[in-house]
Write a protein that holds these residues in place. Structure first.
Motif: not given
Length: 183
Positions: A172-180
């Motif tokens: 989940a954190n990896q996915i949100v990091n890619q939203m940056q």
């Protein structure tokens, strides 16, 4: 005569302070503070449908959906909504999971196990444009692939459930990091 110079010096100092303050404020007008500058300003809402699960662990999709929604709400300025007509849609799919024994005892009991989950994710706006940016993504691809693993030691009291939850939270954190937004 001396009081006139003090009055002029004070007025000059006040004017200089005001001019410096005005330059400092106007020079930084284009900058944003906080995590707002890390994320797109043309997206306000994100729809995250229940993640499709192609693995044999039936609860992974639901647990990953909850973790992704929670991470978006906590770490981004975006609002997660249940409306499919949101500004953007984040679609994910669990494409596989694995559990591999790394070491075992003399009696063939596992001492260390590696748990891994692989997912595919795409973030698209209403117009159909891909919003996730990554320089590694080949041209024409709409989805990103993420893989995360976690080591579990049963002798230390860890279980598969806790190990997979750690993997889910990291994904989940990896996915949100890619939203940056990329610099």
């Amino acid at each position: 005569m001396r009081s006139i110079y003090i009055g002029l010096e004070t007025r000059f100092a006040v004017r200089m302070a005001f001019a410096c303050l005005w330059i400092a404020v106007s020079g930084c007008a284009g900058y944003q503070l906080g995590n707002q500058s890390l994320y797109r300003n043309d997206v306000r809402t994100v729809y995250v449908p229940v993640i499709r699960n192609d693995s044999f662990r039936e609860d992974l999709g639901v647990r990953l959906t909850e973790a992704v929604q929670k991470a978006i709400e906590q770490r981004t300025p975006f609002k997660v909504t249940g409306d499919p007509t949101a500004d953007s849609v984040l679609t994910c799919r669990v494409i596989g999971d694995s559990k591999q024994v790394l070491t075992e005892t003399n009696t063939d009991e596992p001492r260390a196990i590696d748990n891994a989950i692989a997912i595919q994710a795409s973030w698209i706006n209403r117009q159909g444009s891909v919003l996730m940016e990554n320089r590694i993504l080949p041209a024409g691809q709409l989805a990103f692939y993420f893989r995360q693993s976690s080591r579990m030691v049963p002798e230390a009291g860890q279980t598969s459930a806790t190990a997979f939850q750690e993997v889910i939270d990291d994904l989940a954190n990896q996915i949100v990091n890619q939203m940056q937004v990329r610099w």
